[in-house]
Scaffold this motif. Structure first.
Motif, PDB file in Angstrom:
ATOM      1  N   ARG A   1       0.760  -1.090  -0.011  1.00 19.32           N
ATOM      2  CA  ARG A   1       0.033   0.061   0.106  1.00 19.32           C
ATOM      3  C   ARG A   1       0.730   1.306  -0.018  1.00 19.32           C
ATOM      4  O   ARG A   1       0.540   2.312  -0.595  1.00 19.32           O
ATOM      5  N   TRP A   2       2.053   1.293   0.523  1.00 22.44           N
ATOM      6  CA  TRP A   2       2.895   2.253   0.697  1.00 22.44           C
ATOM      7  C   TRP A   2       3.481   2.813  -0.757  1.00 22.44           C
ATOM      8  O   TRP A   2       3.598   3.799  -1.109  1.00 22.44           O
ATOM      9  N   PHE A   3       3.609   1.421  -1.735  1.00 24.54           N
ATOM     10  CA  PHE A   3       3.954   1.779  -3.065  1.00 24.54           C
ATOM     11  C   PHE A   3       2.871   2.690  -3.756  1.00 24.54           C
ATOM     12  O   PHE A   3       3.075   3.577  -4.546  1.00 24.54           O
ATOM     13  N   GLY A   4       1.693   2.315  -3.380  1.00 24.13           N
ATOM     14  CA  GLY A   4       0.317   2.976  -4.123  1.00 24.13           C
ATOM     15  C   GLY A   4       0.370   4.549  -3.515  1.00 24.13           C
ATOM     16  O   GLY A   4       0.296   5.267  -4.578  1.00 24.13           O
ATOM     17  N   ASN A   5       0.671   4.690  -2.452  1.00 18.59           N
ATOM     18  CA  ASN A   5       0.806   6.211  -2.194  1.00 18.59           C
ATOM     19  C   ASN A   5       1.954   6.838  -2.929  1.00 18.59           C
ATOM     20  O   ASN A   5       1.957   7.957  -3.398  1.00 18.59           O
ATOM     21  N   ILE A   6       3.061   6.166  -2.926  1.00 20.59           N
ATOM     22  CA  ILE A   6       4.096   7.064  -3.698  1.00 20.59           C
ATOM     23  C   ILE A   6       4.041   6.919  -5.298  1.00 20.59           C
ATOM     24  O   ILE A   6       4.290   7.767  -5.917  1.00 20.59           O
ATOM     25  N   ILE A   7       3.331   5.987  -5.847  1.00 21.01           N
ATOM     26  CA  ILE A   7       2.963   5.905  -7.071  1.00 21.01           C
ATOM     27  C   ILE A   7       2.102   7.307  -7.520  1.00 21.01           C
ATOM     28  O   ILE A   7       2.293   7.740  -8.726  1.00 21.01           O
ATOM     29  N   ALA A   8       1.398   7.570  -6.850  1.00 22.64           N
ATOM     30  CA  ALA A   8       0.617   8.688  -6.839  1.00 22.64           C
ATOM     31  C   ALA A   8       0.925  10.113  -7.187  1.00 22.64           C
ATOM     32  O   ALA A   8       0.756  10.903  -7.678  1.00 22.64           O
TER      33      ALA A   8
ATOM     34  N   ILE B   1       4.613  -1.085  -9.463  1.00 22.02           N
ATOM     35  CA  ILE B   1       3.345  -1.687  -9.647  1.00 22.02           C
ATOM     36  C   ILE B   1       3.600  -3.104  -9.877  1.00 22.02           C
ATOM     37  O   ILE B   1       3.064  -4.116  -9.296  1.00 22.02           O
ATOM     38  N   GLU B   2       4.831  -3.304 -10.553  1.00 25.76           N
ATOM     39  CA  GLU B   2       5.214  -4.871 -10.481  1.00 25.76           C
ATOM     40  C   GLU B   2       5.462  -5.520  -9.177  1.00 25.76           C
ATOM     41  O   GLU B   2       5.245  -6.624  -8.875  1.00 25.76           O
ATOM     42  N   ASN B   3       6.136  -4.682  -8.371  1.00 25.98           N
ATOM     43  CA  ASN B   3       6.543  -5.144  -6.937  1.00 25.98           C
ATOM     44  C   ASN B   3       5.260  -5.501  -6.240  1.00 25.98           C
ATOM     45  O   ASN B   3       5.202  -6.530  -5.372  1.00 25.98           O
ATOM     46  N   MET B   4       4.218  -4.404  -6.550  1.00 22.41           N
ATOM     47  CA  MET B   4       3.013  -4.847  -5.592  1.00 22.41           C
ATOM     48  C   MET B   4       2.346  -5.860  -6.111  1.00 22.41           C
ATOM     49  O   MET B   4       1.737  -6.401  -5.416  1.00 22.41           O
TER      50      MET B   4
ATOM     51  N   ASP C   1       3.863   4.503   6.749  1.00 25.69           N
ATOM     52  CA  ASP C   1       2.733   5.085   5.920  1.00 25.69           C
ATOM     53  C   ASP C   1       2.886   6.723   5.693  1.00 25.69           C
ATOM     54  O   ASP C   1       2.455   7.259   4.672  1.00 25.69           O
ATOM     55  N   ASN C   2       3.203   7.438   6.914  1.00 22.93           N
ATOM     56  CA  ASN C   2       3.433   8.771   6.744  1.00 22.93           C
ATOM     57  C   ASN C   2       4.679   9.235   5.641  1.00 22.93           C
ATOM     58  O   ASN C   2       4.506  10.308   4.851  1.00 22.93           O
ATOM     59  N   VAL C   3       5.564   8.517   5.792  1.00 25.96           N
ATOM     60  CA  VAL C   3       6.637   8.646   4.787  1.00 25.96           C
ATOM     61  C   VAL C   3       6.209   8.614   3.516  1.00 25.96           C
ATOM     62  O   VAL C   3       6.221   9.553   2.608  1.00 25.96           O
ATOM     63  N   SER C   4       5.628   7.565   3.226  1.00 34.23           N
ATOM     64  CA  SER C   4       4.776   7.168   1.827  1.00 34.23           C
ATOM     65  C   SER C   4       4.031   8.374   1.253  1.00 34.23           C
ATOM     66  O   SER C   4       3.806   8.606   0.032  1.00 34.23           O
ATOM     67  N   ARG C   5       3.066   8.891   2.033  1.00 38.70           N
ATOM     68  CA  ARG C   5       2.294   9.781   1.691  1.00 38.70           C
ATOM     69  C   ARG C   5       2.652  11.399   1.730  1.00 38.70           C
ATOM     70  O   ARG C   5       2.116  12.037   0.889  1.00 38.70           O
ATOM     71  N   THR C   6       3.729  11.736   2.611  1.00 38.86           N
ATOM     72  CA  THR C   6       4.047  13.115   2.714  1.00 38.86           C
ATOM     73  C   THR C   6       5.384  13.306   2.332  1.00 38.86           C
ATOM     74  O   THR C   6       5.375  14.728   1.835  1.00 38.86           O
ATOM     75  N   ARG C   7       6.242  12.417   2.034  1.00 39.38           N
ATOM     76  CA  ARG C   7       7.522  12.850   1.486  1.00 39.38           C
ATOM     77  C   ARG C   7       7.518  12.908   0.082  1.00 39.38           C
ATOM     78  O   ARG C   7       6.768  12.324  -0.789  1.00 39.38           O
TER      79      ARG C   7
ATOM     80  N   GLU D   1      12.425  10.578  -2.235  1.00 33.91           N
ATOM     81  CA  GLU D   1      12.643  10.408  -0.533  1.00 33.91           C
ATOM     82  C   GLU D   1      11.796   9.069  -0.055  1.00 33.91           C
ATOM     83  O   GLU D   1      12.480   8.258   0.392  1.00 33.91           O
ATOM     84  N   ALA D   2      10.462   9.165  -0.404  1.00 31.79           N
ATOM     85  CA  ALA D   2       9.768   8.233  -0.137  1.00 31.79           C
ATOM     86  C   ALA D   2      10.105   6.832  -0.815  1.00 31.79           C
ATOM     87  O   ALA D   2       9.947   5.936  -0.013  1.00 31.79           O
TER      88      ALA D   2
END
Length: 249
Positions: free
Chosen positions: A56-63, A75-78, A127-133, A137-138
Motif C-alpha cells: 500500500r505504501w507503494f500505492g501512495n508513492i505511485i500517486a 506496480i510490478e513489485n505490488m 505510511d506517513n513517509v509514503s504519503r507526505t515525502r 525520498e519516499a
C-alpha cells in the motif's frame, strides 16, 4: 558532493551495511540461537502486519511519481506482494499468512491480532513517509528498504538476510508452509540466475533520479531513518521472541 551513479549506489550499500549489518537487530540472534515455534509465531503475527501494508505504501508513492519506469517497477513489485509471485501460486502476503497458520495461528487470529506498539508505531511511520515525502525520498525509504534482503551485501558482514529459508528450516515445517521464504530468496536476495533482486533494482532507480547533491543527500537520509525505524522494530520483536524461548525451556 555529487556522486555518479555507480559511486552513489556503492555509497548507499556501505551506509546500509554500517547501519544494519555491523550490528543487526535481535531478530537475527533469535534465528541463530533461540529459535522456537512460540517465538516464530510471534514474529509471524507481527510480520503479517508488515506484509499486509507494505504494498500500500507503494500505492501512495505511485500517486506522486511522475516517471513511468519507476511507477512500473512499483506496480510490478505490488503485484508480486499482493497477487502472485512468479515462483509460487500466491503473493507474498498470503504466503506469510500460510507460514503463520503452519505455526498454529488461525485466520481470525491473524486478522484480529493486535501488534506490539513498536510495530504499530513503525507502520504509521512508513505510511506517513509514503504519503507526505517527495516521491524520491519516499521511494528511498520504502523501496530501498529491500536492500536489507540483499544477500551479497549481507555476506560482506558475515550475515544472511532475515528472509532466508535457512534459519526457519529449523522449525521442520512442510514445504508449502515455507513458500514465503523460498519466494523471498528468488525475489530479493540478488544471487545467481534470479537477477539483482528487488533491493538492487530499487537502488538502480534511485541512482537514476537522484542526480543532484540535494536529492542524493535527502534520499540517503530518508533511507537511513527508515532502516533505523525498521531495525528498532525488529530488535524489539527479536527480544520478545527470545524471551518466549527462555520461558519454554
Amino acid at each position: 558532493m555529487i556522486r555518479d551513479s555507480d559511486a552513489y549506489k556503492e555509497y548507499i550499500r556501505c551506509m546500509v551495511g554500517e547501519i544494519y549489518w555491523e550490528s543487526p537487530p535481535a531478530m537475527y540472534l533469535f534465528q541463530r540461537e533461540y529459535m522456537s515455534r512460540e517465538g516464530a509465531l510471534l514474529f509471524a503475527l507481527e510480520h503479517c502486519q508488515f506484509t499486509d501494508t507494505f504494498p500500500r505504501w507503494f500505492g501512495n508513492i505511485i500517486a506522486n511519481c511522475p516517471f513511468i519506469d519507476a511507477r512500473a517497477y512499483m506496480i510490478e513489485n505490488m503485484f508480486v506482494e499482493e497477487v502472485k509471485d512468479p515462483t509460487i501460486d500466491v503473493g507474498h502476503n498470503e504466503s506469510m499468512w500460510m507460514f503463520a497458520k503452519a505455526l498454529g495461528a488461525s485466520e481470525q487470529q491473524i486478522r484480529e491480532y493486535v501488534p506490539m506498539i513498536v510495530t504499530t508505531m513503525a507502520l504509521h511511520y512508513f505510511d506517513n513517509v509514503s504519503r507526505t515525502r517527495p516521491w524520491l525520498e519516499a521511494f528511498a525509504a520504502i523501496a530501498c528498504l529491500e536492500m536489507l534482503t540483499n544477500a551479497p551485501l549481507a555476506a560482506r558482514y558475515g550475515q544472511i538476510p532475515g528472509n532466508s529459508s535457512k534459519p526457519w528450516a529449523k522449525l521442520g515445517l512442510q514445504r508449502e508452509a515455507m513458500s514465503h521464504w523460498s519466494a523471498a530468496e528468488h525475489a530479493d536476495h540478488g544471487v545467481g540466475e534470479d537477477g539483482p533482486g528487488h533491493g538492487e533494482d530499487a537502488l538502480a532507480l534511485l541512482a537514476r533520479y537522484a542526480v543532484t547533491e540535494a536529492d542524493q543527500d535527502r534520499s540517503a537520509a530518508a533511507l537511513r531513518e527508515s532502516i533505523l525505524v525498521h531495525k528498532y522494530q525488529y530488535h524489539q520483536i527479536g527480544l520478545a521472541a527470545i524471551e518466549l524461548y527462555k520461558l519454554s525451556v
